[in-house]
Design a protein around this motif. Structure first.
Motif, PDB file in Angstrom:
ATOM      1  N   ILE A  72       0.981  -1.313   0.205  1.00  0.00           N
ATOM      2  CA  ILE A  72       0.087   0.231  -0.088  1.00  0.00           C
ATOM      3  C   ILE A  72       0.892   1.145  -0.053  1.00  0.00           C
ATOM      4  O   ILE A  72       0.603   2.131  -0.760  1.00  0.00           O
ATOM      5  N   ALA A  73       1.983   1.138   0.759  1.00  0.00           N
ATOM      6  CA  ALA A  73       2.809   2.373   1.112  1.00  0.00           C
ATOM      7  C   ALA A  73       3.536   2.507  -0.448  1.00  0.00           C
ATOM      8  O   ALA A  73       3.541   3.681  -0.917  1.00  0.00           O
ATOM      9  N   LYS A  74       3.969   1.447  -1.035  1.00  0.00           N
ATOM     10  CA  LYS A  74       4.815   1.615  -2.363  1.00  0.00           C
ATOM     11  C   LYS A  74       4.006   2.340  -3.432  1.00  0.00           C
ATOM     12  O   LYS A  74       4.192   3.288  -4.049  1.00  0.00           O
ATOM     13  N   ILE A  75       2.554   2.067  -3.434  1.00  0.00           N
ATOM     14  CA  ILE A  75       1.691   2.804  -4.535  1.00  0.00           C
ATOM     15  C   ILE A  75       1.465   4.032  -4.116  1.00  0.00           C
ATOM     16  O   ILE A  75       1.569   4.871  -4.932  1.00  0.00           O
ATOM     17  N   THR A  76       1.038   4.308  -2.866  1.00  0.00           N
ATOM     18  CA  THR A  76       0.607   5.659  -2.487  1.00  0.00           C
ATOM     19  C   THR A  76       1.802   6.609  -2.290  1.00  0.00           C
ATOM     20  O   THR A  76       1.489   7.615  -2.822  1.00  0.00           O
ATOM     21  N   LEU A  77       2.707   6.278  -2.218  1.00  0.00           N
ATOM     22  CA  LEU A  77       3.930   7.405  -2.289  1.00  0.00           C
ATOM     23  C   LEU A  77       4.648   7.621  -3.378  1.00  0.00           C
ATOM     24  O   LEU A  77       5.373   8.445  -3.536  1.00  0.00           O
ATOM     25  N   LYS A  78       4.003   6.837  -4.517  1.00  0.00           N
ATOM     26  CA  LYS A  78       4.278   7.290  -5.958  1.00  0.00           C
ATOM     27  C   LYS A  78       3.897   8.555  -6.265  1.00  0.00           C
ATOM     28  O   LYS A  78       4.163   9.621  -6.910  1.00  0.00           O
ATOM     29  N   TYR A  79       2.712   8.958  -5.434  1.00  0.00           N
ATOM     30  CA  TYR A  79       1.563  10.115  -5.473  1.00  0.00           C
ATOM     31  C   TYR A  79       1.998  10.954  -4.383  1.00  0.00           C
ATOM     32  O   TYR A  79       2.242  12.214  -4.806  1.00  0.00           O
ATOM     33  N   ALA A  80       1.806  10.609  -3.175  1.00  0.00           N
ATOM     34  CA  ALA A  80       1.700  11.532  -2.064  1.00  0.00           C
ATOM     35  C   ALA A  80       2.877  11.732  -1.485  1.00  0.00           C
ATOM     36  O   ALA A  80       3.845  11.134  -1.550  1.00  0.00           O
ATOM     37  N   ASP A  81       3.317  12.933  -0.691  1.00  0.00           N
ATOM     38  CA  ASP A  81       4.123  13.117  -0.078  1.00  0.00           C
ATOM     39  C   ASP A  81       4.298  12.541   1.406  1.00  0.00           C
ATOM     40  O   ASP A  81       5.506  12.578   1.960  1.00  0.00           O
ATOM     41  N   GLY A  82       3.207  12.173   1.774  1.00  0.00           N
ATOM     42  CA  GLY A  82       3.090  11.100   3.046  1.00  0.00           C
ATOM     43  C   GLY A  82       1.909  10.437   3.087  1.00  0.00           C
ATOM     44  O   GLY A  82       1.095  10.340   2.331  1.00  0.00           O
TER      45      GLY A  82
END
Ligand code: O7M
Length: 214
Positions: A72-82
């Motif tokens: 989940i973190a790998k996908i999300t942090l492609k976009y978000a800063d945190g």
């Protein structure tokens, strides 16, 4: 001066982007969560950043086993800063997210005590231990409730980390009750009291001015 983080929990992309344009001068960061992302997809983060060039934090309150948290973190942090994670699932689960974030130079923010009444039963009794864990794991910040200023203070003192704090406005929390506890690395989260206001720009301006009075 503490910072203002807009909780952009609207369900329509055009509305979300319009609000960002309107309040851009008065906010320091944007928090998006399941409501907006399930409605519009993760691409909305890029669209928000194209308009306001501010930090965008993904509030997914990630709470799974380490290997799932990592994905989940790998996908999300492609976009978000945190990314925001729950701590009650345990050190290993938080650490899995932290490892991903560290590699990408992004932030991990951990929930300790939540702001709603229901939080009193299960999460408040363990919140101080969660704050200690956040300190040990050296996450970037913790989530603490503006609806309970004494708890905010207690948890901030234990973790000795920056805070992001929801509950001001629609949930009844008042900036004046938490002002003394806020420092320049801390964020006050405001959602409905801005995006549901008749004039979101003016509402954001007022919150910003109140925070400036520290
Ligand atoms: O100002 P509101 O009440 O409209 O919005 C508050 C936002 O903060 C909304 O996005 C909630 O999901 C979030 N939030 C809480 O209200 N309480 C909590 O305990 C934790 C959060 C949160 O942001 O967790 C990371």
């Amino acid at each position: 001066m503490a910072k203002l983080m807009l909780a952009l929990d609207v369900l329509d992309e055009n509305k979300a982007l319009k609000i960002i344009e309107e309040v851009n001068d008065y906010i320091d960061a944007v928090k998006i969560g399941y409501p907006l992302v399930l409605a519009c997809g993760l691409d909305v983060i890029k669209k928000i950043k194209d308009i306001c060039d501010k930090e965008v934090i993904a509030d997914f309150k990630v709470a799974d086993i380490p290997s799932t948290n990592e994905k989940i973190a790998k996908i999300t942090l492609k976009y978000a800063d945190g990314i925001i994670v729950h701590g009650f699932v345990g050190e290993d689960s938080v650490k899995a997210v932290k490892d991903v974030a560290k590699n990408l130079n992004k932030k991990v923010i951990m929930v300790t005590e939540m702001s709603h009444p229901g939080a009193l039963k299960f999460i408040q009794p363990i919140a101080e231990e969660l704050a200690e864990m956040a300190k040990k794991l050296e996450v970037d910040a913790i989530v603490v409730p503006s609806t309970r200023p004494q708890r905010l203070k207690r948890l901030k003192n234990i973790a000795n980390l920056p805070i992001i704090t929801p509950g001001v406005g629609a949930q009844g929390g008042k900036i004046e009750d938490i002002l003394n506890e806020l420092g320049e690395d801390d964020y006050v989260i405001v959602g409905r009291a801005i995006y549901q206001a008749e004039d979101p720009k003016n509402a954001a301006k007022k919150f910003k001015e109140q925070i400036k009075n520290i």
